[in-house]
Design a protein around this motif. Structure first.
Motif, PDB file in Angstrom:
ATOM      1  N   ARG A  59      -6.759   9.231   1.180  1.00 35.96           N
ATOM      2  CA  ARG A  59      -5.769   8.370   1.827  1.00 35.96           C
ATOM      3  C   ARG A  59      -5.117   9.115   2.964  1.00 35.96           C
ATOM      4  NH1 ARG A  59      -4.036   4.557  -1.821  1.00 35.96           N
ATOM      5  NH2 ARG A  59      -2.164   3.980  -0.725  1.00 35.96           N
ATOM      6  N   LEU A  60      -4.635   8.404   3.926  1.00 32.98           N
ATOM      7  CA  LEU A  60      -3.819   9.020   4.960  1.00 32.98           C
ATOM      8  C   LEU A  60      -2.384   9.145   4.467  1.00 32.98           C
ATOM      9  CD1 LEU A  60      -3.089   9.958   7.841  1.00 32.98           C
ATOM     10  CD2 LEU A  60      -2.793   7.542   8.428  1.00 32.98           C
ATOM     11  N   ALA A  61      -1.851  10.359   4.538  1.00 37.28           N
ATOM     12  CA  ALA A  61      -0.417  10.565   4.373  1.00 37.28           C
ATOM     13  C   ALA A  61       0.045  11.224   5.663  1.00 37.28           C
ATOM     14  CB  ALA A  61      -0.135  11.456   3.174  1.00 37.28           C
ATOM     15  N   GLY A  76      -1.706   3.816   7.227  1.00 36.17           N
ATOM     16  CA  GLY A  76      -2.721   4.217   6.258  1.00 36.17           C
ATOM     17  C   GLY A  76      -3.817   3.164   6.159  1.00 36.17           C
ATOM     18  N   HIS A  77      -3.393   1.910   6.164  1.00 39.31           N
ATOM     19  CA  HIS A  77      -4.390   0.832   6.158  1.00 39.31           C
ATOM     20  C   HIS A  77      -5.244   0.882   7.423  1.00 39.31           C
ATOM     21  CE1 HIS A  77      -1.361  -1.137   3.354  1.00 39.31           C
ATOM     22  NE2 HIS A  77      -2.462  -1.098   2.639  1.00 39.31           N
ATOM     23  N   ALA A  78      -4.621   1.273   8.539  1.00 40.04           N
ATOM     24  CA  ALA A  78      -5.378   1.355   9.796  1.00 40.04           C
ATOM     25  C   ALA A  78      -6.550   2.315   9.642  1.00 40.04           C
ATOM     26  CB  ALA A  78      -4.469   1.784  10.945  1.00 40.04           C
ATOM     27  N   LYS A  79      -6.331   3.383   8.895  1.00 37.42           N
ATOM     28  CA  LYS A  79      -7.428   4.329   8.675  1.00 37.42           C
ATOM     29  C   LYS A  79      -8.594   3.624   7.984  1.00 37.42           C
ATOM     30  CE  LYS A  79      -8.687   8.587   6.241  1.00 37.42           C
ATOM     31  NZ  LYS A  79      -8.234   9.803   5.558  1.00 37.42           N
ATOM     32  N   SER A  80      -8.269   2.854   6.963  1.00 38.92           N
ATOM     33  CA  SER A  80      -9.299   2.143   6.215  1.00 38.92           C
ATOM     34  C   SER A  80      -9.949   1.045   7.069  1.00 38.92           C
ATOM     35  CB  SER A  80      -8.666   1.554   4.946  1.00 38.92           C
ATOM     36  OG  SER A  80      -9.575   0.756   4.262  1.00 38.92           O
ATOM     37  N   PRO A  88     -10.169  -4.615   1.992  1.00 39.15           N
ATOM     38  CA  PRO A  88      -9.666  -5.473   0.902  1.00 39.15           C
ATOM     39  C   PRO A  88      -8.165  -5.372   0.633  1.00 39.15           C
ATOM     40  CG  PRO A  88     -10.480  -3.414   0.003  1.00 39.15           C
ATOM     41  CD  PRO A  88     -10.407  -3.262   1.505  1.00 39.15           C
ATOM     42  N   PRO A  89      -7.322  -5.838   1.543  1.00 38.81           N
ATOM     43  CA  PRO A  89      -5.879  -5.706   1.299  1.00 38.81           C
ATOM     44  C   PRO A  89      -5.372  -6.644   0.212  1.00 38.81           C
ATOM     45  CG  PRO A  89      -6.242  -7.078   3.215  1.00 38.81           C
ATOM     46  CD  PRO A  89      -7.599  -6.573   2.793  1.00 38.81           C
ATOM     47  N   GLU A  90      -4.374  -6.182  -0.509  1.00 42.81           N
ATOM     48  CA  GLU A  90      -3.643  -7.097  -1.381  1.00 42.81           C
ATOM     49  C   GLU A  90      -2.499  -7.664  -0.547  1.00 42.81           C
ATOM     50  OE1 GLU A  90      -1.839  -5.514  -4.948  1.00 42.81           O
ATOM     51  OE2 GLU A  90      -1.251  -7.528  -5.563  1.00 42.81           O
ATOM     52  N   LEU A 106      -9.267   7.786  -2.779  1.00 45.59           N
ATOM     53  CA  LEU A 106      -9.604   8.693  -3.886  1.00 45.59           C
ATOM     54  C   LEU A 106      -9.073   8.270  -5.248  1.00 45.59           C
ATOM     55  CD1 LEU A 106      -9.202  12.297  -2.412  1.00 45.59           C
ATOM     56  CD2 LEU A 106     -11.315  11.087  -2.986  1.00 45.59           C
ATOM     57  N   GLU A 107      -7.945   7.566  -5.263  1.00 49.49           N
ATOM     58  CA  GLU A 107      -7.378   7.214  -6.570  1.00 49.49           C
ATOM     59  C   GLU A 107      -8.302   6.284  -7.358  1.00 49.49           C
ATOM     60  OE1 GLU A 107      -6.168   6.189  -3.679  1.00 49.49           O
ATOM     61  OE2 GLU A 107      -5.319   4.176  -3.797  1.00 49.49           O
ATOM     62  N   PHE A 108      -9.318   5.756  -6.682  1.00 45.68           N
ATOM     63  CA  PHE A 108     -10.250   4.875  -7.405  1.00 45.68           C
ATOM     64  C   PHE A 108     -11.455   5.626  -7.973  1.00 45.68           C
ATOM     65  CE2 PHE A 108      -7.838   1.946  -4.788  1.00 45.68           C
ATOM     66  CZ  PHE A 108      -7.483   1.009  -5.743  1.00 45.68           C
ATOM     67  N   MET A 121       4.572   5.872   2.994  1.00 50.31           N
ATOM     68  CA  MET A 121       3.564   4.876   3.282  1.00 50.31           C
ATOM     69  C   MET A 121       3.397   3.844   2.172  1.00 50.31           C
ATOM     70  SD  MET A 121       1.553   5.714   6.101  1.00 50.31           S
ATOM     71  CE  MET A 121       0.416   7.035   5.930  1.00 50.31           C
ATOM     72  N   ALA A 122       3.672   4.213   0.928  1.00 54.06           N
ATOM     73  CA  ALA A 122       3.401   3.272  -0.159  1.00 54.06           C
ATOM     74  C   ALA A 122       4.219   2.000   0.074  1.00 54.06           C
ATOM     75  CB  ALA A 122       3.761   3.893  -1.489  1.00 54.06           C
ATOM     76  N   LYS A 123       3.551   0.866  -0.155  1.00 55.88           N
ATOM     77  CA  LYS A 123       4.217  -0.408   0.103  1.00 55.88           C
ATOM     78  C   LYS A 123       5.504  -0.568  -0.702  1.00 55.88           C
ATOM     79  CE  LYS A 123       0.248  -2.599   0.086  1.00 55.88           C
ATOM     80  NZ  LYS A 123      -0.739  -3.629  -0.225  1.00 55.88           N
TER      81      LYS A 123
END
Ligand code: ATP
Ligand code: MG
Length: 569
Positions: free
Chosen positions: A269-271, A50-54, A40-42, A240-242, A277-279
């Motif tokens: 999350r992947l760091a 990091g998104h690749a992990k998801s 579910p990307p915004e 995890l932040e959710f 990584m944060a947009k």
């Protein structure tokens, strides 16, 4: 089923706790035996690793079952920062990674009407109200972990009035910020998220899909879980932040007549070390011209990594290897680099390119004569075939392969030293020619051993050093961009100073006078090679052309950084 995980990915990670849950649910026939995940990307930026992990997790999870599917859903509820450009780039990047959402391309904005209906149901049931307080007052009265919140003066507005005001919010009668719609839950809840969260705010902003149809937009928490429910998602995997949104996620599902009840699970999350990584941070790097764009080969974005020369399989293998857990931490970037080298080593044909050329004249080689050598593209794997490399009287070797006064154990060129030119012959250095004015090294005069064709002496004498080279008359000019890590410290965000203070100012070195072997003439954008003794390179997809070849260094052969860093210590 096209939803399957690409089969060439090294699947070596141990099974993770999410797989265990999904497998058990499938065994027990939960969710009617269905399995549906979603990514579910915004659409407010480019995808990063990091998104690749998801993405890998969600698509691979769906592939666990024959009937498993994974949706692509754009969480587009925030029109101010969302753009079609980002929607398109996200789709391109997921496809490039090797995953396929088939016809399941969804948008939260497609559900605006349904979400509005759900909000009206909450109002009619006395579970939502229109609040005229400012956002600041709402925040203040919410309290915090230690202090319970205080009820809004509007909390007991009548259902009729709430319905009327909400309808008029939708009709666009009010200015931004005049009202919000809030859930009526519990201002004293220990779970701060449950203290009458905002469901809708007025934003007279044009949306990239719905245009000006909606002056109100749903909040993430309201839209996300209900979108999962509308689609029939079974396992909603998030970071995890959710975790502390979970109570609210289920509250909406409990109150509303949803067609299906998804379950939320969280993972870390992947760091990754030496990057951010944060947009928002990536946006800042682009905006302030620290990089050339979202696809700058130093960026951790998928578009940057693609341009840098990463094969998508290397990224999938990396995601497998890091696994999925509930523990946050920074993954060592050398694991990514190792995975990358391993992949490229198996797939990149070898070629010879001189990055910092030094002219060599073989004084005893007949002028005008050209030898055609048949050279393997992959010495250990004949299936890669061979190519023609030309050998002649004038050559280029690497400037750094010559030393005037070399130390012991220098197996390269120096006065009187003999070396092997890879695949060609043995040569001995007789003389170094310097510019009389500047003293700069101009050329080496060498002699070749005509009885050493292929690089081995007829008399069996041993020569240790082997150098790469190109024929001067046949070489192709090239620009080579040497990329390195974008930051100088592992965790640029963990320091006291602004993260941009830790940008690596040597993360890009441009070499404009490189000489590539003739087989690289016209090499198409995206092609990958190993430049012998240097590393892995690809043809740049933006700036390279037939008349002006540009190569990006994907990664050096070995981890020279570790050595340098050790020395600095
Ligand atoms: P960022 O924090 O980088 O701005 P985001 O979470 O806001 O990212 P979204 O577009 O909302 O980005 O993310 C889409 C999906 O990707 C979400 O499910 C999110 O949890 C997941 N995701 C984002 N960043 C990471 C990460 N570093 N590791 C794993 N999953 C991630
Ligand atoms: Mg987000």
């Amino acid at each position: 089923m096209a939803n399957q995980k690409p089969s060439d990915t090294a699947d070596e990670g141990p099974s993770n706790f999410l797989e265990d849950i999904v497998e058990q649910d499938l065994r027990e026939g939960k969710h009617g035996g269905r399995l549906m995940t979603r990514f579910p990307p915004e659409p407010n930026g480019y995808l990063h690793i990091g998104h690749a992990k998801s993405i890998c997790l969600n698509f691979s999870m769906a592939a666990k079952s024959e009937r498993g599917v994974c949706n692509l859903r754009f969480d587009d509820t925030n029109p101010e920062v969302e753009e079609v450009e980002f929607v398109e780039s996200i789709k391109k990047d997921i496809r490039w990674l090797g995953f396929d959402w088939e016809d399941r391309e969804y948008f939260a904005s497609s559900y605006f009407e349904q979400l509005y209906e759900y909000a009206c149901i909450l109002i009619r049931d006395g579970k939502a109200y229109v609040d005229s307080q400012s956002l600041e007052d709402i925040r203040k009265l919410r309290g915090d972990f230690h202090t319970p919140g205080i009820n809004s003066p509007d909390r007991n507005r009548s259902i009729e009035e709430n319905l009327d005001l909400f309808e008029r919010m939708r009709q666009g009668e009010f200015e931004d910020g005049a009202f919000v719609l809030r859930a009526k839950i519990d201002m004293a809840s220990a779970d701060v998220k449950m203290r009458d969260p905002i469901l809708y705010r007025i934003k007279r902003v044009t949306h990239h899909r719905t245009g000006d149809r909606w002056p109100i937009y749903p909040m993430y928490d309201f839209a996300h879980g209900l979108s999962d429910a509308i689609e029939g998602v079974t396992h909603s995997l998030c970071t995890l932040e959710f975790q502390n949104h979970r109570g609210l996620y289920y509250w909406f599902l409990d109150q509303l007549p949803v067609p299906h009840c998804p379950e939320q699970y969280e993972f870390a999350r992947l760091a990754l070390g030496f990057t951010v990584m944060a947009k928002r941070k990536l946006h800042a790097l682009v905006r302030d011209n620290h990089v050339s764009g979202w696809d700058d080969p130093r960026m951790p974005t998928l578009s940057g990594m693609r341009r840098r020369g990463y094969p998508p399989r290397a990224i999938r293998t990396f995601c497998d290897r890091i696994g999925v857990s509930k523990r946050d931490g920074i993954v060592d970037v050398t694991l990514l680099e190792h995975t990358l080298r391993e992949d490229l080593n198996e797939t990149s044909p070898r070629v010879m390119t001189v990055l910092k050329p030094l002219r060599v004249v073989l004084t005893n080689f007949p002028e005008g004569e050209v030898h055609e050598l048949d050279v393997p593209n992959m010495p250990d794997d004949p299936s890669f075939g061979t190519r023609r490399v030309l050998f002649s009287r004038e050559l280029y070797v690497e400037r750094d392969d010559f030393m005037d006064d070399p130390p012991k154990k220098w197996w390269r060129l120096g006065p009187g030293k003999e070396v092997r030119l890879r695949y060609a012959a043995l040569i001995t250095c007789d003389e170094a020619i310097r510019d009389p004015n500047t003293g700069e090294l101009v050329e080496l005069r060498c002699t070749w051993d005509p009885n050493s064709k292929g690089g081995n002496a007829a008399d069996g004498r041993k020569v240790r050093g082997t150098l790469h080279w190109v024929s001067a008359a046949h070489a192709v000019d090239a620009e080579v961009r040497l990329y390195d890590r974008l930051f100088t410290v592992e965790n640029p965000l963990g320091e006291e100073k602004e993260f941009t203070e830790f940008l690596n100012h040597e993360s890009l070195e441009v070499l404009r006078n490189c000489k590539a072997e003739q087989s690289l003439a016209g090499a198409p954008p995206g092609n990958r090679y190993q430049f012998e003794r240097h590393g892995y390179f690809c043809v740049d997809s933006e700036d390279s052309s037939a008349d002006h070849l540009v190569f990006n260094r994907t990664i050096s052969l070995r981890d020279s950084w570790a050595k340098i860093a050790a020395k600095l210590k």
